[in-house]
Design a protein around this motif. Structure first.
Motif, PDB file in Angstrom:
ATOM      1  N   ALA A  58      17.953  68.344  -9.447  1.00  0.00           N
ATOM      2  CA  ALA A  58      18.303  69.095 -10.658  1.00  0.00           C
ATOM      3  C   ALA A  58      17.055  69.433 -11.466  1.00  0.00           C
ATOM      4  O   ALA A  58      16.914  70.562 -11.966  1.00  0.00           O
ATOM      5  CB  ALA A  58      19.286  68.298 -11.508  1.00  0.00           C
ATOM      6  N   LEU A  59      16.138  68.497 -11.575  1.00  0.00           N
ATOM      7  CA  LEU A  59      14.893  68.740 -12.309  1.00  0.00           C
ATOM      8  C   LEU A  59      14.055  69.802 -11.616  1.00  0.00           C
ATOM      9  O   LEU A  59      13.476  70.674 -12.271  1.00  0.00           O
ATOM     10  CB  LEU A  59      14.106  67.431 -12.439  1.00  0.00           C
ATOM     11  CG  LEU A  59      12.835  67.477 -13.276  1.00  0.00           C
ATOM     12  CD1 LEU A  59      13.142  67.933 -14.693  1.00  0.00           C
ATOM     13  CD2 LEU A  59      12.173  66.118 -13.295  1.00  0.00           C
ATOM     14  N   SER A  60      14.019  69.750 -10.308  1.00  0.00           N
ATOM     15  CA  SER A  60      13.274  70.749  -9.549  1.00  0.00           C
ATOM     16  C   SER A  60      13.865  72.144  -9.764  1.00  0.00           C
ATOM     17  O   SER A  60      13.132  73.113  -9.976  1.00  0.00           O
ATOM     18  CB  SER A  60      13.282  70.389  -8.067  1.00  0.00           C
ATOM     19  OG  SER A  60      12.608  71.367  -7.322  1.00  0.00           O
ATOM     20  N   ARG A  61      15.202  72.263  -9.710  1.00  0.00           N
ATOM     21  CA  ARG A  61      15.857  73.561  -9.941  1.00  0.00           C
ATOM     22  C   ARG A  61      15.570  74.071 -11.346  1.00  0.00           C
ATOM     23  O   ARG A  61      15.260  75.247 -11.551  1.00  0.00           O
ATOM     24  CB  ARG A  61      17.370  73.440  -9.732  1.00  0.00           C
ATOM     25  CG  ARG A  61      17.793  73.431  -8.282  1.00  0.00           C
ATOM     26  CD  ARG A  61      19.306  73.627  -8.147  1.00  0.00           C
ATOM     27  NE  ARG A  61      20.087  72.667  -8.924  1.00  0.00           N
ATOM     28  CZ  ARG A  61      20.481  71.488  -8.475  1.00  0.00           C
ATOM     29  NH1 ARG A  61      20.168  71.085  -7.260  1.00  0.00           N
ATOM     30  NH2 ARG A  61      21.188  70.683  -9.255  1.00  0.00           N
ATOM     31  N   THR A  62      15.658  73.175 -12.335  1.00  0.00           N
ATOM     32  CA  THR A  62      15.419  73.568 -13.723  1.00  0.00           C
ATOM     33  C   THR A  62      13.981  74.021 -13.918  1.00  0.00           C
ATOM     34  O   THR A  62      13.722  75.021 -14.595  1.00  0.00           O
ATOM     35  CB  THR A  62      15.738  72.396 -14.667  1.00  0.00           C
ATOM     36  OG1 THR A  62      17.090  71.999 -14.452  1.00  0.00           O
ATOM     37  CG2 THR A  62      15.560  72.776 -16.106  1.00  0.00           C
ATOM     38  N   THR A  63      13.052  73.315 -13.320  1.00  0.00           N
ATOM     39  CA  THR A  63      11.644  73.692 -13.418  1.00  0.00           C
ATOM     40  C   THR A  63      11.405  75.054 -12.777  1.00  0.00           C
ATOM     41  O   THR A  63      10.691  75.899 -13.352  1.00  0.00           O
ATOM     42  CB  THR A  63      10.754  72.624 -12.735  1.00  0.00           C
ATOM     43  OG1 THR A  63      11.006  71.363 -13.359  1.00  0.00           O
ATOM     44  CG2 THR A  63       9.289  72.959 -12.853  1.00  0.00           C
ATOM     45  N   ASP A  64      12.021  75.277 -11.626  1.00  0.00           N
ATOM     46  CA  ASP A  64      11.876  76.578 -10.957  1.00  0.00           C
ATOM     47  C   ASP A  64      12.467  77.697 -11.815  1.00  0.00           C
ATOM     48  O   ASP A  64      11.874  78.774 -11.942  1.00  0.00           O
ATOM     49  CB  ASP A  64      12.560  76.562  -9.586  1.00  0.00           C
ATOM     50  CG  ASP A  64      11.834  75.677  -8.577  1.00  0.00           C
ATOM     51  OD1 ASP A  64      10.654  75.315  -8.824  1.00  0.00           O
ATOM     52  OD2 ASP A  64      12.455  75.342  -7.544  1.00  0.00           O
ATOM     53  N   GLN A  65      13.628  77.442 -12.407  1.00  0.00           N
ATOM     54  CA  GLN A  65      14.254  78.458 -13.259  1.00  0.00           C
ATOM     55  C   GLN A  65      13.396  78.754 -14.483  1.00  0.00           C
ATOM     56  O   GLN A  65      13.255  79.915 -14.888  1.00  0.00           O
ATOM     57  CB  GLN A  65      15.651  78.003 -13.697  1.00  0.00           C
ATOM     58  CG  GLN A  65      16.670  77.998 -12.582  1.00  0.00           C
ATOM     59  CD  GLN A  65      17.980  77.353 -12.993  1.00  0.00           C
ATOM     60  OE1 GLN A  65      18.075  76.714 -14.041  1.00  0.00           O
ATOM     61  NE2 GLN A  65      19.003  77.509 -12.158  1.00  0.00           N
ATOM     62  N   ALA A  66      12.821  77.718 -15.082  1.00  0.00           N
ATOM     63  CA  ALA A  66      11.954  77.916 -16.247  1.00  0.00           C
ATOM     64  C   ALA A  66      10.719  78.725 -15.862  1.00  0.00           C
ATOM     65  O   ALA A  66      10.302  79.637 -16.597  1.00  0.00           O
ATOM     66  CB  ALA A  66      11.546  76.570 -16.838  1.00  0.00           C
ATOM     67  N   ALA A  67      10.144  78.425 -14.721  1.00  0.00           N
ATOM     68  CA  ALA A  67       8.956  79.170 -14.270  1.00  0.00           C
ATOM     69  C   ALA A  67       9.302  80.638 -14.023  1.00  0.00           C
ATOM     70  O   ALA A  67       8.527  81.535 -14.400  1.00  0.00           O
ATOM     71  CB  ALA A  67       8.387  78.534 -12.997  1.00  0.00           C
ATOM     72  N   GLN A  68      10.452  80.884 -13.436  1.00  0.00           N
ATOM     73  CA  GLN A  68      10.878  82.265 -13.202  1.00  0.00           C
ATOM     74  C   GLN A  68      11.103  82.992 -14.526  1.00  0.00           C
ATOM     75  O   GLN A  68      10.734  84.158 -14.675  1.00  0.00           O
ATOM     76  CB  GLN A  68      12.157  82.300 -12.354  1.00  0.00           C
ATOM     77  CG  GLN A  68      11.938  81.890 -10.915  1.00  0.00           C
ATOM     78  CD  GLN A  68      13.255  81.759 -10.144  1.00  0.00           C
ATOM     79  OE1 GLN A  68      14.327  81.975 -10.693  1.00  0.00           O
ATOM     80  NE2 GLN A  68      13.156  81.392  -8.876  1.00  0.00           N
ATOM     81  N   TYR A  69      11.689  82.300 -15.502  1.00  0.00           N
ATOM     82  CA  TYR A  69      11.936  82.918 -16.803  1.00  0.00           C
ATOM     83  C   TYR A  69      10.614  83.255 -17.488  1.00  0.00           C
ATOM     84  O   TYR A  69      10.465  84.334 -18.068  1.00  0.00           O
ATOM     85  CB  TYR A  69      12.765  81.988 -17.691  1.00  0.00           C
ATOM     86  CG  TYR A  69      13.112  82.606 -19.025  1.00  0.00           C
ATOM     87  CD1 TYR A  69      14.186  83.472 -19.138  1.00  0.00           C
ATOM     88  CD2 TYR A  69      12.352  82.336 -20.164  1.00  0.00           C
ATOM     89  CE1 TYR A  69      14.502  84.056 -20.350  1.00  0.00           C
ATOM     90  CE2 TYR A  69      12.652  82.919 -21.375  1.00  0.00           C
ATOM     91  CZ  TYR A  69      13.730  83.776 -21.470  1.00  0.00           C
ATOM     92  OH  TYR A  69      14.029  84.367 -22.667  1.00  0.00           O
ATOM     93  N   VAL A  70       9.662  82.341 -17.433  1.00  0.00           N
ATOM     94  CA  VAL A  70       8.356  82.584 -18.063  1.00  0.00           C
ATOM     95  C   VAL A  70       7.667  83.777 -17.402  1.00  0.00           C
ATOM     96  O   VAL A  70       7.058  84.611 -18.079  1.00  0.00           O
ATOM     97  CB  VAL A  70       7.471  81.323 -17.997  1.00  0.00           C
ATOM     98  CG1 VAL A  70       6.025  81.624 -18.386  1.00  0.00           C
ATOM     99  CG2 VAL A  70       8.045  80.236 -18.899  1.00  0.00           C
ATOM    100  N   GLN A  71       7.785  83.902 -16.091  1.00  0.00           N
ATOM    101  CA  GLN A  71       7.182  85.050 -15.406  1.00  0.00           C
ATOM    102  C   GLN A  71       7.883  86.344 -15.780  1.00  0.00           C
ATOM    103  O   GLN A  71       7.234  87.379 -15.947  1.00  0.00           O
ATOM    104  CB  GLN A  71       7.237  84.854 -13.888  1.00  0.00           C
ATOM    105  CG  GLN A  71       6.257  83.823 -13.384  1.00  0.00           C
ATOM    106  CD  GLN A  71       6.364  83.605 -11.883  1.00  0.00           C
ATOM    107  OE1 GLN A  71       7.316  84.058 -11.249  1.00  0.00           O
ATOM    108  NE2 GLN A  71       5.402  82.899 -11.316  1.00  0.00           N
ATOM    109  N   ALA A  72       9.206  86.289 -15.933  1.00  0.00           N
ATOM    110  CA  ALA A  72       9.954  87.502 -16.260  1.00  0.00           C
ATOM    111  C   ALA A  72       9.827  87.872 -17.736  1.00  0.00           C
ATOM    112  O   ALA A  72       9.836  89.057 -18.077  1.00  0.00           O
ATOM    113  CB  ALA A  72      11.429  87.313 -15.900  1.00  0.00           C
ATOM    114  N   GLN A  73       9.706  86.913 -18.623  1.00  0.00           N
ATOM    115  CA  GLN A  73       9.659  87.141 -20.078  1.00  0.00           C
ATOM    116  C   GLN A  73       8.486  86.386 -20.705  1.00  0.00           C
ATOM    117  O   GLN A  73       8.670  85.466 -21.491  1.00  0.00           O
ATOM    118  CB  GLN A  73      10.969  86.650 -20.713  1.00  0.00           C
ATOM    119  CG  GLN A  73      12.234  87.254 -20.187  1.00  0.00           C
ATOM    120  CD  GLN A  73      12.430  88.672 -20.691  1.00  0.00           C
ATOM    121  OE1 GLN A  73      11.912  89.059 -21.742  1.00  0.00           O
ATOM    122  NE2 GLN A  73      13.168  89.467 -19.931  1.00  0.00           N
ATOM    123  N   PRO A  74       7.244  86.752 -20.419  1.00  0.00           N
ATOM    124  CA  PRO A  74       6.106  85.957 -20.908  1.00  0.00           C
ATOM    125  C   PRO A  74       5.980  85.937 -22.437  1.00  0.00           C
ATOM    126  O   PRO A  74       5.726  84.888 -23.019  1.00  0.00           O
ATOM    127  CB  PRO A  74       4.891  86.609 -20.249  1.00  0.00           C
ATOM    128  CG  PRO A  74       5.336  87.959 -19.837  1.00  0.00           C
ATOM    129  CD  PRO A  74       6.814  87.879 -19.618  1.00  0.00           C
TER     130      PRO A  74
END
Length: 102
Positions: A58-74
């Protein structure tokens, strides 16, 4: 002649047999309890291991989602991080002032 009476403190053959049976029963009960507790401990370790794996996933998925969000909306991510940092700083300052006055 002295009367022949048994000393009540001297165990008879029947008492010895009863005592041995009681000891054997107690030992079996203790062995069963020990085996049961060992089984419960093993089950607990298994549950803990499974739970830890689920938390890591779950932590890995959340971290991946956060990284994707930061890349999409810096820019939006930067503003949210700044706001969160400011809120934490204000909270820490308030808590520090309260503890300083005590």
């Amino acid at each position: 002649m002295e009367p022949t009476s048994q000393n009540p403190k001297t165990p008879t053959s029947q008492n010895s047999t009863d005592n041995n049976a009681a000891r054997a029963h107690i030992q079996r009960s203790l062995d069963e309890a020990q085996a049961g507790s060992a089984e419960l401990a093993a089950q607990g370790k298994e549950i803990l291991r499974d739970s830890a794996a689920q938390v890591r996933e779950a932590l890995s998925r959340t971290t991946d989602q956060a990284a994707q969000y930061v890349q999409a909306q810096p820019l939006k991510s930067l503003l949210m991080a700044a706001a969160a940092g400011a809120a934490i700083a204000m909270l820490a300052g308030t808590v520090g002032k309260r503890h300083g006055h005590s």
